[in-house]
Design a protein around this motif. Structure first.
Motif, PDB file in Angstrom:
ATOM      1  N   ASP A 142       0.846  -1.192   0.000  1.00 22.67           N
ATOM      2  CA  ASP A 142       0.000   0.000   0.000  1.00 22.67           C
ATOM      3  C   ASP A 142       0.881   1.240   0.000  1.00 22.67           C
ATOM      4  O   ASP A 142       1.553   1.543   0.987  1.00 22.67           O
ATOM      5  CB  ASP A 142      -0.908  -0.020   1.231  1.00 22.67           C
ATOM      6  CG  ASP A 142      -1.864   1.161   1.268  1.00 22.67           C
ATOM      7  OD1 ASP A 142      -1.894   1.913   0.278  1.00 22.67           O
ATOM      8  OD2 ASP A 142      -2.561   1.314   2.277  1.00 22.67           O
ATOM      9  N   THR A 143       0.869   1.976  -1.123  1.00 25.59           N
ATOM     10  CA  THR A 143       1.715   3.170  -1.207  1.00 25.59           C
ATOM     11  C   THR A 143       1.172   4.323  -0.371  1.00 25.59           C
ATOM     12  O   THR A 143       1.858   5.333  -0.198  1.00 25.59           O
ATOM     13  CB  THR A 143       1.840   3.630  -2.668  1.00 25.59           C
ATOM     14  OG1 THR A 143       0.524   3.852  -3.206  1.00 25.59           O
ATOM     15  CG2 THR A 143       2.560   2.598  -3.504  1.00 25.59           C
ATOM     16  N   SER A 144      -0.053   4.210   0.148  1.00 29.17           N
ATOM     17  CA  SER A 144      -0.597   5.275   0.989  1.00 29.17           C
ATOM     18  C   SER A 144      -0.185   5.138   2.450  1.00 29.17           C
ATOM     19  O   SER A 144      -0.411   6.055   3.240  1.00 29.17           O
ATOM     20  CB  SER A 144      -2.129   5.296   0.891  1.00 29.17           C
ATOM     21  OG  SER A 144      -2.687   4.120   1.457  1.00 29.17           O
ATOM     22  N   ALA A 145       0.396   3.994   2.832  1.00 28.97           N
ATOM     23  CA  ALA A 145       0.845   3.818   4.203  1.00 28.97           C
ATOM     24  C   ALA A 145       1.944   4.839   4.502  1.00 28.97           C
ATOM     25  O   ALA A 145       2.850   5.039   3.683  1.00 28.97           O
ATOM     26  CB  ALA A 145       1.365   2.407   4.421  1.00 28.97           C
ATOM     27  N   PRO A 146       1.890   5.517   5.660  1.00 27.62           N
ATOM     28  CA  PRO A 146       2.876   6.569   5.946  1.00 27.62           C
ATOM     29  C   PRO A 146       4.324   6.113   5.807  1.00 27.62           C
ATOM     30  O   PRO A 146       5.151   6.826   5.239  1.00 27.62           O
ATOM     31  CB  PRO A 146       2.545   6.966   7.389  1.00 27.62           C
ATOM     32  CG  PRO A 146       1.100   6.648   7.549  1.00 27.62           C
ATOM     33  CD  PRO A 146       0.873   5.411   6.725  1.00 27.62           C
ATOM     34  N   ALA A 147       4.648   4.936   6.331  1.00 26.70           N
ATOM     35  CA  ALA A 147       6.042   4.475   6.261  1.00 26.70           C
ATOM     36  C   ALA A 147       6.476   4.279   4.813  1.00 26.70           C
ATOM     37  O   ALA A 147       7.611   4.632   4.440  1.00 26.70           O
ATOM     38  CB  ALA A 147       6.196   3.178   7.058  1.00 26.70           C
ATOM     39  N   VAL A 148       5.608   3.724   3.981  1.00 27.43           N
ATOM     40  CA  VAL A 148       5.954   3.502   2.566  1.00 27.43           C
ATOM     41  C   VAL A 148       6.138   4.835   1.859  1.00 27.43           C
ATOM     42  O   VAL A 148       7.066   4.999   1.047  1.00 27.43           O
ATOM     43  CB  VAL A 148       4.870   2.657   1.874  1.00 27.43           C
ATOM     44  CG1 VAL A 148       5.178   2.496   0.390  1.00 27.43           C
ATOM     45  CG2 VAL A 148       4.765   1.294   2.541  1.00 27.43           C
ATOM     46  N   ARG A 149       5.281   5.795   2.138  1.00 28.77           N
ATOM     47  CA  ARG A 149       5.422   7.115   1.522  1.00 28.77           C
ATOM     48  C   ARG A 149       6.751   7.751   1.894  1.00 28.77           C
ATOM     49  O   ARG A 149       7.441   8.330   1.044  1.00 28.77           O
ATOM     50  CB  ARG A 149       4.263   8.013   1.961  1.00 28.77           C
ATOM     51  CG  ARG A 149       2.921   7.646   1.339  1.00 28.77           C
ATOM     52  CD  ARG A 149       1.763   8.222   2.127  1.00 28.77           C
ATOM     53  NE  ARG A 149       1.876   9.653   2.335  1.00 28.77           N
ATOM     54  CZ  ARG A 149       1.206  10.325   3.269  1.00 28.77           C
ATOM     55  NH1 ARG A 149       0.413   9.676   4.106  1.00 28.77           N
ATOM     56  NH2 ARG A 149       1.352  11.631   3.373  1.00 28.77           N
ATOM     57  N   VAL A 150       7.132   7.647   3.175  1.00 28.09           N
ATOM     58  CA  VAL A 150       8.405   8.228   3.611  1.00 28.09           C
ATOM     59  C   VAL A 150       9.573   7.533   2.923  1.00 28.09           C
ATOM     60  O   VAL A 150      10.503   8.186   2.427  1.00 28.09           O
ATOM     61  CB  VAL A 150       8.534   8.132   5.143  1.00 28.09           C
ATOM     62  CG1 VAL A 150       9.962   8.406   5.589  1.00 28.09           C
ATOM     63  CG2 VAL A 150       7.581   9.108   5.822  1.00 28.09           C
ATOM     64  N   PHE A 151       9.539   6.196   2.869  1.00 27.67           N
ATOM     65  CA  PHE A 151      10.644   5.463   2.258  1.00 27.67           C
ATOM     66  C   PHE A 151      10.779   5.819   0.777  1.00 27.67           C
ATOM     67  O   PHE A 151      11.891   6.080   0.288  1.00 27.67           O
ATOM     68  CB  PHE A 151      10.431   3.961   2.427  1.00 27.67           C
ATOM     69  CG  PHE A 151      11.504   3.120   1.795  1.00 27.67           C
ATOM     70  CD1 PHE A 151      12.791   3.107   2.305  1.00 27.67           C
ATOM     71  CD2 PHE A 151      11.239   2.355   0.661  1.00 27.67           C
ATOM     72  CE1 PHE A 151      13.790   2.348   1.706  1.00 27.67           C
ATOM     73  CE2 PHE A 151      12.225   1.590   0.063  1.00 27.67           C
ATOM     74  CZ  PHE A 151      13.505   1.579   0.589  1.00 27.67           C
ATOM     75  N   LEU A 152       9.661   5.834   0.044  1.00 25.20           N
ATOM     76  CA  LEU A 152       9.732   6.144  -1.385  1.00 25.20           C
ATOM     77  C   LEU A 152      10.177   7.584  -1.613  1.00 25.20           C
ATOM     78  O   LEU A 152      10.885   7.872  -2.592  1.00 25.20           O
ATOM     79  CB  LEU A 152       8.378   5.890  -2.040  1.00 25.20           C
ATOM     80  CG  LEU A 152       7.953   4.414  -2.114  1.00 25.20           C
ATOM     81  CD1 LEU A 152       6.571   4.286  -2.739  1.00 25.20           C
ATOM     82  CD2 LEU A 152       8.968   3.592  -2.897  1.00 25.20           C
ATOM     83  N   ASP A 153       9.802   8.515  -0.733  1.00 28.32           N
ATOM     84  CA  ASP A 153      10.291   9.893  -0.861  1.00 28.32           C
ATOM     85  C   ASP A 153      11.806   9.946  -0.737  1.00 28.32           C
ATOM     86  O   ASP A 153      12.486  10.656  -1.498  1.00 28.32           O
ATOM     87  CB  ASP A 153       9.652  10.779   0.210  1.00 28.32           C
ATOM     88  CG  ASP A 153       8.210  11.127  -0.109  1.00 28.32           C
ATOM     89  OD1 ASP A 153       7.796  10.927  -1.262  1.00 28.32           O
ATOM     90  OD2 ASP A 153       7.494  11.585   0.804  1.00 28.32           O
ATOM     91  N   HIS A 154      12.362   9.198   0.216  1.00 24.43           N
ATOM     92  CA  HIS A 154      13.819   9.167   0.375  1.00 24.43           C
ATOM     93  C   HIS A 154      14.491   8.479  -0.817  1.00 24.43           C
ATOM     94  O   HIS A 154      15.582   8.892  -1.237  1.00 24.43           O
ATOM     95  CB  HIS A 154      14.190   8.455   1.668  1.00 24.43           C
ATOM     96  CG  HIS A 154      13.968   9.285   2.893  1.00 24.43           C
ATOM     97  ND1 HIS A 154      14.701  10.419   3.165  1.00 24.43           N
ATOM     98  CD2 HIS A 154      13.086   9.149   3.925  1.00 24.43           C
ATOM     99  CE1 HIS A 154      14.286  10.951   4.307  1.00 24.43           C
ATOM    100  NE2 HIS A 154      13.309  10.200   4.783  1.00 24.43           N
ATOM    101  N   VAL A 155      13.848   7.457  -1.360  1.00 21.94           N
ATOM    102  CA  VAL A 155      14.414   6.795  -2.539  1.00 21.94           C
ATOM    103  C   VAL A 155      14.497   7.777  -3.698  1.00 21.94           C
ATOM    104  O   VAL A 155      15.513   7.835  -4.418  1.00 21.94           O
ATOM    105  CB  VAL A 155      13.563   5.568  -2.921  1.00 21.94           C
ATOM    106  CG1 VAL A 155      14.021   5.001  -4.278  1.00 21.94           C
ATOM    107  CG2 VAL A 155      13.664   4.491  -1.846  1.00 21.94           C
TER     108      VAL A 155
END
Length: 469
Positions: free
Chosen positions: A290-303
């Protein structure tokens, strides 16, 4: 010179410093130096100097009474001083513009509920001492910045004091005389009790290198400067220790508009303290990408900061979700892991994290000479009481990730009260996470903590947690 003549000698252009001019005129009238007035009134020389120079305009009633007694003022002169104090309270601290917090370098993701709650409690004054605690790198400084920005936008001045070693994901802290006065007062609030305050150097690091230690009366001087106006004071990255409760309560009593927001690894446990535990970000459930999960959003932003051309496929999103679960949704760990994509791809990163979730996080330690994030976690575990360490190690030995209170109670062999105290210490240390939705409360030891616990000496309490409890 009579009191009426003294009052008449104050030009209208100096109305903002009327109190200081009156005090100085009365002192010179009877031929006293500032030191002599300090000796007679038991008020510090610094406080007298600040009042005369207009840096402090709202002395407490007791301060005003002591000074009036030492100056041998009559009823009319005392009334003039009190009127000048009331003008100072109405006009605020006299800053040309309200002090502002540092400027954040990056946006904040996934903390909307925490931000709204802290803003509501601090802006309304429902809570005047909020202590934001959590693991290193969990985002305490960034959340405090967001709260301070909201309150400053609402017209509340913000004084920001960062301790050496605090996160520096922002553009500097305030400098100048006001910041120096806050630093000296903070030293007086904390250093005598904790014994760990060390002078720093550079902007935002507290007292300047080589500066003299705090002097008695610095807290009183700050209280007179702030007076009754609404102000937010942020103490970021406070070292382990306990505040001087008497001075802390005195400052809050003297400044009814003051709100204090503290960030550190552990609470003070003082009266009136509202402990706000900041947990890692929410992660998607196992098997869910789920790309809407906060942790996933943060990780993808850093990527994307590391690899701007990155366009995640469905498989990449699944791997990102797995990384977030592996690193417990810890923002600092996610940023550190993403930084490795400069030299490897996402599948290789997952393979390395699968072997050891801490191997790539050494630079998250944040201190020169520290042995990385693993060392930070070891230090956190070592600060736990023996009974709590024993319970943590026993939980790490159990199969499965989640456990309920009844299971922990059975494991310790103690009652609800004893088990609850042990669990509370684990929660406040940040090594255990709680979930209260959908049935009985559930608890989980962070995966990174499990990995750290396996590489440090075991305690005797781990073999017999019931006795330890």
């Amino acid at each position: 010179m009579h009191s009426t003549a003294v009052a008449a000698a104050v030009p209208l252009a100096q109305e903002a410093t009327r109190l200081g001019v009156l005090i100085r005129a009365h002192r010179l009238r009877i031929g006293l130096t500032q030191q002599e007035l300090a000796d007679l009134s038991t008020i510090s020389v610094r406080a007298i100097r600040d009042l005369e120079q207009g840096k402090a305009r709202r002395p407490r009633p007791e301060t005003l009474r002591l000074m009036a007694d030492a100056l041998r003022l009559g009823p009319r002169a005392r009334a003039s001083l009190e009127a000048a104090v009331q003008r100072g309270r109405a006009t605020g601290a006299g800053w040309e513009q309200p002090p502002a917090p540092p400027t954040a370098l990056h946006p904040m993701t996934g903390r909307e509920a925490e931000l709204a709650g802290l803003e509501r409690e601090l802006s309304s004054g429902a809570e005047r001492l909020i202590h934001l605690v959590g693991l290193t790198g969990v985002g305490k400084t960034r959340l405090a910045l967001a709260v301070a920005e909201r309150l400053h936008a609402a017209g509340i001045p913000v004084l920001w004091h960062a301790f050496p070693g605090a996160a520096a994901d922002h553009l500097g802290c305030a400098e100048g005389e006001l910041a120096a006065r806050v630093a000296v007062a903070v030293d007086e609030l904390l250093a005598p009790a904790s014994g760990v305050r060390q002078p720093g150097s550079g902007p935002g690091s507290g007292t300047a290198a080589g500066a003299a230690p705090s002097t008695p009366g610095a807290v009183d001087s700050l209280a007179e400067l702030l007076g009754e106006q609404s102000v937010l004071l942020v103490l970021d990255g406070v070292p382990a220790g306990t505040a001087r409760c008497d001075r802390l309560m005195g400052l809050l009593r003297a400044c009814p508009g003051l709100r204090l927001l503290v960030t550190s690894d552990q609470p003070w446990e003082v009266p009136g303290e509202r402990i706000f535990l900041l947990a890692p970000l929410e992660v998607p459930a196992a098997g869910v990408a789920d790309t809407s999960a906060p942790a996933v959003r943060v990780f993808l932003d850093h990527v994307r900061r590391v690899r701007p051309e990155f366009a995640p496929t469905a498989a990449d999103v699944e791997r990102a979700a797995w990384v977030c679960r592996r690193l417990d949704g810890h923002p600092g760990a996610l940023a550190a892991a993403a930084s490795w994509l400069v030299v490897c791809d996402l599948p290789a990163l997952c393979d390395s994290l699968g072997e050891d979730p801490l191997a790539l996080l050494d630079h998250l330690g944040g201190r020169p000479g520290a042995d990385g994030f693993r060392g930070v976690l070891h230090h956190r575990l070592d600060r736990l009481s023996p009974a709590v360490r024993g319970l943590l190690e026993a939980l790490c030995d159990r199969a499965g990730e989640e456990f309920e209170l009844a299971g922990v109670t059975a494991l310790t062999g103690g009652g609800l009260a004893e088990t609850g105290r042990l669990l509370r210490e684990l929660l406040l240390s940040g090594v255990v996470r709680a979930a209260h939705e959908g049935g009985p409360s559930r608890f989980r030891v962070l995966g990174m903590v499990r990995a750290a616990a396996t590489t440090r000496p075991r305690t005797a309490a781990a073999a017999a947690p019931a006795t330890a409890a």
